[in-house]
Each structure stands twice: as structure tokens, then as C-alpha cells.
Design an enzyme around this catalytic site. Structure first.
Site, PDB file in Angstrom:
ATOM      1  N   ASN A 238       0.938  -1.060   0.044  1.00 12.21           N
ATOM      2  CA  ASN A 238      -0.083  -0.039   0.008  1.00 12.21           C
ATOM      3  C   ASN A 238       0.763   1.141   0.122  1.00 12.21           C
ATOM      4  O   ASN A 238       0.564   2.295  -0.588  1.00 12.21           O
ATOM      5  CB  ASN A 238      -0.931  -0.163   1.256  1.00 12.21           C
ATOM      6  CG  ASN A 238      -1.959  -1.039   1.112  1.00 12.21           C
ATOM      7  OD1 ASN A 238      -2.046  -1.845   0.178  1.00 12.21           O
ATOM      8  ND2 ASN A 238      -2.677  -1.243   2.210  1.00 12.21           N
TER       9      ASN A 238
ATOM     10  N   SER B 140      -9.206  10.667 -48.796  1.00 13.71           N
ATOM     11  CA  SER B 140     -10.428  10.025 -48.650  1.00 13.71           C
ATOM     12  C   SER B 140     -10.506   8.733 -49.524  1.00 13.71           C
ATOM     13  O   SER B 140      -9.651   8.714 -50.460  1.00 13.71           O
ATOM     14  CB  SER B 140     -11.866  10.897 -49.053  1.00 13.71           C
ATOM     15  OG  SER B 140     -12.552   9.959 -49.526  1.00 13.71           O
TER      16      SER B 140
ATOM     17  N   LYS C 223     -10.306  15.168 -51.664  1.00 18.60           N
ATOM     18  CA  LYS C 223     -10.204  15.470 -50.299  1.00 18.60           C
ATOM     19  C   LYS C 223      -8.602  15.647 -49.558  1.00 18.60           C
ATOM     20  O   LYS C 223      -7.906  14.962 -49.862  1.00 18.60           O
ATOM     21  CB  LYS C 223     -10.915  14.427 -49.430  1.00 18.60           C
ATOM     22  CG  LYS C 223     -12.753  14.457 -49.740  1.00 18.60           C
ATOM     23  CD  LYS C 223     -13.373  15.769 -49.466  1.00 18.60           C
ATOM     24  CE  LYS C 223     -13.252  16.064 -47.664  1.00 18.60           C
ATOM     25  NZ  LYS C 223     -14.144  15.569 -47.348  1.00 18.60           N
TER      26      LYS C 223
ATOM     27  N   THR D 280     -16.377  36.583 -31.242  1.00 15.23           N
ATOM     28  CA  THR D 280     -17.160  36.158 -30.517  1.00 15.23           C
ATOM     29  C   THR D 280     -18.314  35.654 -30.956  1.00 15.23           C
ATOM     30  O   THR D 280     -18.604  35.812 -32.121  1.00 15.23           O
ATOM     31  CB  THR D 280     -17.528  37.456 -29.285  1.00 15.23           C
ATOM     32  OG1 THR D 280     -18.476  38.151 -29.941  1.00 15.23           O
ATOM     33  CG2 THR D 280     -16.369  38.119 -28.865  1.00 15.23           C
ATOM     34  N   HIS D 281     -18.754  34.361 -30.327  1.00 13.17           N
ATOM     35  CA  HIS D 281     -19.966  33.530 -30.843  1.00 13.17           C
ATOM     36  C   HIS D 281     -19.687  33.133 -32.179  1.00 13.17           C
ATOM     37  O   HIS D 281     -20.744  32.996 -32.962  1.00 13.17           O
ATOM     38  CB  HIS D 281     -21.363  34.420 -30.829  1.00 13.17           C
ATOM     39  CG  HIS D 281     -21.586  35.446 -29.570  1.00 13.17           C
ATOM     40  ND1 HIS D 281     -22.311  34.755 -28.627  1.00 13.17           N
ATOM     41  CD2 HIS D 281     -21.104  36.532 -29.092  1.00 13.17           C
ATOM     42  CE1 HIS D 281     -22.187  35.811 -27.563  1.00 13.17           C
ATOM     43  NE2 HIS D 281     -21.636  36.789 -27.799  1.00 13.17           N
TER      44      HIS D 281
ATOM     45  N   LYS E  65      -4.702   2.809 -12.252  1.00 10.33           N
ATOM     46  CA  LYS E  65      -3.327   2.935 -13.046  1.00 10.33           C
ATOM     47  C   LYS E  65      -3.688   3.306 -14.651  1.00 10.33           C
ATOM     48  O   LYS E  65      -3.025   3.951 -15.301  1.00 10.33           O
ATOM     49  CB  LYS E  65      -2.174   2.083 -12.794  1.00 10.33           C
ATOM     50  CG  LYS E  65      -1.594   2.354 -11.536  1.00 10.33           C
ATOM     51  CD  LYS E  65      -0.679   1.252 -11.048  1.00 10.33           C
ATOM     52  CE  LYS E  65      -1.621   0.319 -10.037  1.00 10.33           C
ATOM     53  NZ  LYS E  65      -2.242   0.926  -8.967  1.00 10.33           N
TER      54      LYS E  65
ATOM     55  N   ASN F 296      -8.348  15.839 -45.693  1.00  7.21           N
ATOM     56  CA  ASN F 296      -8.930  16.130 -44.347  1.00  7.21           C
ATOM     57  C   ASN F 296      -7.989  16.583 -43.279  1.00  7.21           C
ATOM     58  O   ASN F 296      -6.871  15.818 -43.288  1.00  7.21           O
ATOM     59  CB  ASN F 296      -9.727  14.966 -44.200  1.00  7.21           C
ATOM     60  CG  ASN F 296     -10.676  14.875 -45.072  1.00  7.21           C
ATOM     61  OD1 ASN F 296     -11.386  15.615 -45.469  1.00  7.21           O
ATOM     62  ND2 ASN F 296     -11.194  13.362 -45.469  1.00  7.21           N
TER      63      ASN F 296
ATOM     64  N   GLN G 196      -6.634   0.084  -6.958  1.00  2.77           N
ATOM     65  CA  GLN G 196      -5.829  -0.456  -8.193  1.00  2.77           C
ATOM     66  C   GLN G 196      -6.329   0.141  -9.586  1.00  2.77           C
ATOM     67  O   GLN G 196      -5.551  -0.090 -10.436  1.00  2.77           O
ATOM     68  CB  GLN G 196      -5.725  -1.967  -7.826  1.00  2.77           C
ATOM     69  CG  GLN G 196      -4.976  -2.637  -9.060  1.00  2.77           C
ATOM     70  CD  GLN G 196      -4.900  -4.227  -8.734  1.00  2.77           C
ATOM     71  OE1 GLN G 196      -4.180  -4.455  -7.721  1.00  2.77           O
ATOM     72  NE2 GLN G 196      -5.527  -4.988  -9.524  1.00  2.77           N
TER      73      GLN G 196
ATOM     74  N   GLU H  44      -8.819  16.543 -35.512  1.00 10.09           N
ATOM     75  CA  GLU H  44     -10.006  15.794 -35.221  1.00 10.09           C
ATOM     76  C   GLU H  44      -9.833  14.615 -34.298  1.00 10.09           C
ATOM     77  O   GLU H  44     -10.509  14.460 -33.183  1.00 10.09           O
ATOM     78  CB  GLU H  44     -10.725  15.159 -36.421  1.00 10.09           C
ATOM     79  CG  GLU H  44     -11.399  16.118 -37.190  1.00 10.09           C
ATOM     80  CD  GLU H  44     -12.124  15.753 -38.635  1.00 10.09           C
ATOM     81  OE1 GLU H  44     -13.182  15.960 -39.043  1.00 10.09           O
ATOM     82  OE2 GLU H  44     -11.068  14.898 -39.333  1.00 10.09           O
TER      83      GLU H  44
HETATM   84  N1  ARG Z   1      -1.777  -3.497  -6.995  1.00  6.33           N
HETATM   85  C1  ARG Z   1      -2.255  -2.858  -5.966  1.00  6.33           C
HETATM   86  C2  ARG Z   1      -2.929  -1.416  -6.241  1.00  6.33           C
HETATM   87  O1  ARG Z   1      -2.556  -0.893  -7.202  1.00  6.33           O
HETATM   88  C3  ARG Z   1      -1.161  -2.701  -4.729  1.00  6.33           C
HETATM   89  C4  ARG Z   1      -1.475  -2.959  -3.492  1.00  6.33           C
HETATM   90  C5  ARG Z   1      -2.262  -3.858  -3.074  1.00  6.33           C
HETATM   91  N2  ARG Z   1      -2.401  -3.933  -1.673  1.00  6.33           N
HETATM   92  C6  ARG Z   1      -3.332  -4.850  -1.180  1.00  6.33           C
HETATM   93  N3  ARG Z   1      -3.588  -4.572   0.083  1.00  6.33           N
HETATM   94  N4  ARG Z   1      -3.940  -5.779  -1.830  1.00  6.33           N
HETATM   95  O2  ARG Z   1      -3.360  -0.716  -5.499  1.00  6.33           O
END
Ligand code: ARG
Length: 467
Positions: A113, A280, A286, A158-159, A328, A288, A325, A293
Site C-alpha cells: 500500500n 479519402s 479530399k 465572439t459567438h 493506473k 482532411n 488499483q 479531429e
Molecule cells: N496492486 C495494488 C494497487 O495498485 C497494490 C496494493 C495492493 N494492496 C493490497 N492490500 N492488496 O493498489
């Protein structure tokens, strides 16, 4: 070690189902933290050895082996595979496989953690400057173009209706100024997260005599986090980064919207290079603006990442919860998208041609000088509200006669107000209108020059590591 076996499975008599392991595994996402994880572990073990929590000899062996694992990962001799649940256990498994019992001391006084909170901070600490560098590159591109177009007139809108004349330089510097704030917001997020969570343990620190200041110092942090529950329970540093990135994408996306509009035949202000345009599959003629975009479209994914993480966090009691978790994927996706978009946008805008004749032509015909006419009357003593009315009456007359203000005979103008004299025609030219808006932050070329210089100075200082 079997695929489903964990280092800390001792409490259980049963091994988890394959599906359970597959579901909770995060290694294919968090493996990008491998080198940050190792850096954190090395600092942790150095501290464990120095404080006597583990014998120095064991510490030295662990550090050496972690260094070798890092080298092997960098060279490709070692690949992060799916044999471990996450990057933390992968490194620990690998370490123990290489040096046996000494490796089992790595995790002393530490939890995944505080480890993941550390790894993410280390990742962002190195990723944010890379993103900031790309913002600077784009700002440099924009200020280089602006430097060539201080006198290039274009309508300001503007607008999306023509409003008052400005210059292309003034317009581009507006975007550069927004990017400068994006740069600063990322820097703010980075400086606020620059505290070490190591030593917070699972949630309640450790009874072992860890030296938190030492690990913080070794890892280049400004200090240590102040509360162990907070340190493992919040992801505000990710959310701050994501919100800064979302705003960066807002700016890029709006700018892209202009590129799309400006590259139409209707506007015709910009001609994208063929290298940054697409054809295109059916319409041979075309050309583009797909890259603009796509950037506009990817903005949705970055917003999605921000909203995803806010939503993950909103119902969580203290302290760590496994929901976290899920942070990420959102974080990495957003960092990757913004990085790509900044690169592509700078290349696309830097290689475009500016159709200054079209911009100049668009300055006449939309009554963009009506405010200047009102201000002309104000300078001759008329109250602004009255002057506004006189200028509006003149505009009405012009609409009837189907001509711009500057084509009205002086007699018509003087009939509207005897304060108007022959010098008005010079004041109504778009060049004069822009020149006259000579306040700080205004479009007068002199002011824009100052702004360009300030932006360039900002870029140069940030390149030298300042702000
Ligand atoms: N992979 C976990 C995360 O990204 C790591 C921490 C996991 N901790 C636990 N008590 N299971 O948060």
C-alpha cells in the site's frame, strides 16, 4: 513458483481459482512502474541496513541483486510476465529466486500500500517533466509563428461571429498563454506530491525503527507524508495530474476545432501540410484535417480517465481499498494520450501554411470597426452609450446600402454625428484598429511583441529547469 502461488498465501489452505487470479492481476498495467519500484526498494533497503533493521550484508546483497534486475529489465534480458499478480510481487519473487533468504527481508516494514503510493509518485515525478517539455515545445512552435505574424490581421471572434480585428500573433499567443498555465498546473501537482509515503506501511506505519527521512532524502523527496492513513488512502495526486491533463486537452481540443474550421474552404485561413492531412478512400479531391479531429476526439478519453478515477475514489472509506488499483490504467492512458497529442499538434501546426490574404480579407465586411467608431466618438466627448447608438445607426445604414463603414461618404457619417471628421477613415482601417488597442494584453503589435518575448523567456527558463 506456480502461476497462482503468492508470497503471502500462508493464511489460506486453498489456492485461488485461475479466474480469481486473472481478475485481480494488475501486472500488465503496473509493469510500467518496474524501474520506479526498484528505485524505491533500493532506497528502502539502504535505510533498513543503515538503521540496523536488517544486517548490512543482507542489505548489500539485496541492493546488488535489485540493480542486476533493473539492468536485466533495461536490456530486455528479463521480461515482466504474468507469473506474478503485480509488479511489486514480480520484483520480490525475482529477487528471492536470485538470492534466496536474504531477498525475503526486502519487504520488512513495508506494505504494497505504501509501495504503490510511492511508485506512482516516482512515476509522475518523472513523467510530468516530460509532458511539460512537450508543452514547452508547442509553446515555442506557437511563439515562432507568432513572431512572424505580429502584423498579420485577422478577425477576432465572439459567438463565432466576426467581432474586432486582431492579429494572428495575438491569437496564437492566447493559446500559448493557456498552455503556460497548463505547464504550471502540472508543476503544482508535481510539487504537492513530492513527499515520500514510505514508512506508512499498510495503513498504520511500523513498529520497526524505520528512518522515513532517510528514504525520502535518498529518493529526492522534499519530505515525508504527515499521516500514514492519508498516505495510503488518497490518490489526489493522480487526480490533480489528470485534471491538469484534462484541461490541457480542453485547450488542444478547442485549438483543433479552430484548425478544422480554418482549413475549410469557407474560412481558408490555414493550409495544413500534406504530411499532416489525410485523403479519402472515395473522394479523390479530399484533404482532411484528421489529426486535429483525432486530438479533439481523444480529449474524451482523457476526460474519461479523470471521471473514472474521481468515481473510483468517491465512496471509499479510509484507508486503502483495492478499488484504488483501478487508478493506473486511467492515469497511464491519459499521460500517453496527452504526450502523443502534444507532439502531433506541434508538428501539425508548425508545418501548416498561413493564408494571410484570406485573414486580411475577412477583416473587412463584418463591421469589425464599429466599436472603434464608437470609441472615436467617445474621444470627442460623447458618452459611450450614445456613441454606441450612433455607431449602430451607421451600421444599419451600411446594411441598407450594402457597404462597409469606411465606404460611407463623410456626409452620411456627419449626418449621424457632426463630431465625425475626415480623420475617421484612417481610424477605421483594421491596421489602425489593432494598433490603437495598445493596452497591456491587447493586440497592438508592440504589446504582442512584449507578450511573445515573455512567453519565450518562460520557455527558456523552463528549459533551464526553472519556471
Ligand atoms: N496492486 C495494488 C494497487 O495498485 C497494490 C496494493 C495492493 N494492496 C493490497 N492490500 N492488496 O493498489
Amino acid at each position: 513458483m506456480g502461476r497462482t502461488q503468492k508470497l503471502w498465501q500462508g493464511r489460506f489452505a486453498e489456492t485461488p481459482d485461475e479466474d480469481a487470479v486473472a481478475f485481480e492481476t494488475s501486472i500488465f498495467v503496473d509493469r510500467r512502474l518496474a524501474l520506479d519500484d526498484i528505485a524505491g526498494s533500493i532506497a528502502h533497503v539502504e535505510m533498513l541496513g543503515n538503521t540496523g533493521v536488517i544486517p548490512e550484508g543482507d542489505g548489500a546483497r539485496i541492493i546488488e541483486a535489485l540493480g542486476a534486475i533493473r539492468d536485466d529489465l533495461e536490456s530486455g534480458a528479463l521480461q515482466v510476465d504474468g507469473t506474478s499478480e503485480d509488479i511489486h510481487s514480480f520484483i520480490e519473487n525475482e529477487l528471492t529466486a536470485r538470492i534466496g533468504d536474504a531477498g525475503k527481508k526486502l519487504h520488512t516494514g513495508r506494505s504494497r500500500n505504501d509501495q504503490i503510493a510511492l511508485d506512482e509518485r516516482l512515476y509522475l515525478r518523472r513523467t510530468i517533466p516530460a509532458l511539460q517539455g512537450k508543452i514547452i515545445t508547442l509553446m515555442e512552435t506557437l511563439t515562432a509563428i507568432a513572431g512572424n505574424h505580429r502584423f498579420t490581421l485577422m478577425p477576432g471572434y465572439t459567438h463565432l461571429q466576426r467581432a474586432q480585428p486582431v492579429t494572428l500573433a495575438h491569437h496564437l499567443c492566447a493559446w500559448a498563454e493557456m498552455l503556460r498555465r497548463d505547464w504550471e498546473r502540472l508543476g503544482d501537482a508535481r510539487s504537492r506530491m513530492n513527499l515520500s509515503p514510505l514508512g506508512s506501511g499498510a495503513l498504520a506505519a511500523s513498529s520497526l525503527p524505520l528512518d522515513r527521512e532517510e528514504t525520502a532524502r535518498r529518493l529526492g523527496f522534499g519530505g515525508v507524508t504527515a499521516n500514514s492513513l492519508d498516505a495510503v488512502a488518497d490518490r489526489d495526486y493522480c487526480i490533480e495530474t489528470l485534471s491538469a491533463l484534462a484541461l490541457t486537452m480542453t485547450h488542444l481540443s478547442r485549438f483543433c476545432e479552430e484548425v478544422v474550421l480554418w482549413s475549410t474552404e469557407e474560412f481558408g485561413f490555414i493550409a495544413l501540410s500534406e504530411r499532416w492531412s489525410t485523403g479519402s478512400s472515395i473522394m479523390p479531391q479530399k484533404k482532411n484535417p484528421d489529426f486535429a479531429e483525432l486530438i479533439r476526439g481523444r480529449t474524451g478519453r482523457v476526460y474519461g480517465s479523470l471521471v473514472a478515477l474521481l468515481t473510483v475514489m468517491k465512496g471509499l472509506p479510509l484507508s486503502y481499498n483495492r478499488d484504488m488499483q483501478e487508478d493506473k490504467q486511467s492515469l497511464f492512458d491519459a499521460c500517453d494520450i496527452v504526450s502523443d497529442c502534444l507532439t502531433v499538434f506541434a508538428a501539425m501546426i508548425g508545418s501548416a501554411a498561413w493564408r494571410v490574404d484570406r485573414m486580411r480579407a475577412a477583416c473587412s465586411g463584418g463591421f469589425g470597426n464599429a466599436t472603434d467608431l464608437a470609441e472615436y466618438l467617445v474621444r470627442r466627448g460623447m458618452p459611450f452609450r450614445e456613441a454606441h447608438g450612433v455607431a449602430a445607426g451607421i451600421v444599419r445604414l451600411c446594411i441598407e446600402k450594402n457597404c462597409p463603414i469606411e465606404d460611407l461618404p463623410l456626409g452620411d457619417l456627419r449626418a449621424a454625428s457632426p463630431l465625425i471628421e475626415g480623420d475617421v477613415y484612417d481610424k477605421l482601417r483594421p491596421e489602425s484598429c489593432v494598433e490603437a488597442r495598445d493596452l497591456p494584453g491587447g493586440p497592438a503589435p508592440r504589446r504582442t511583441e512584449e507578450h511573445i518575448a515573455a512567453l519565450r523567456d518562460f520557455c527558456a527558463r523552463s528549459r533551464q529547469g526553472g519556471s
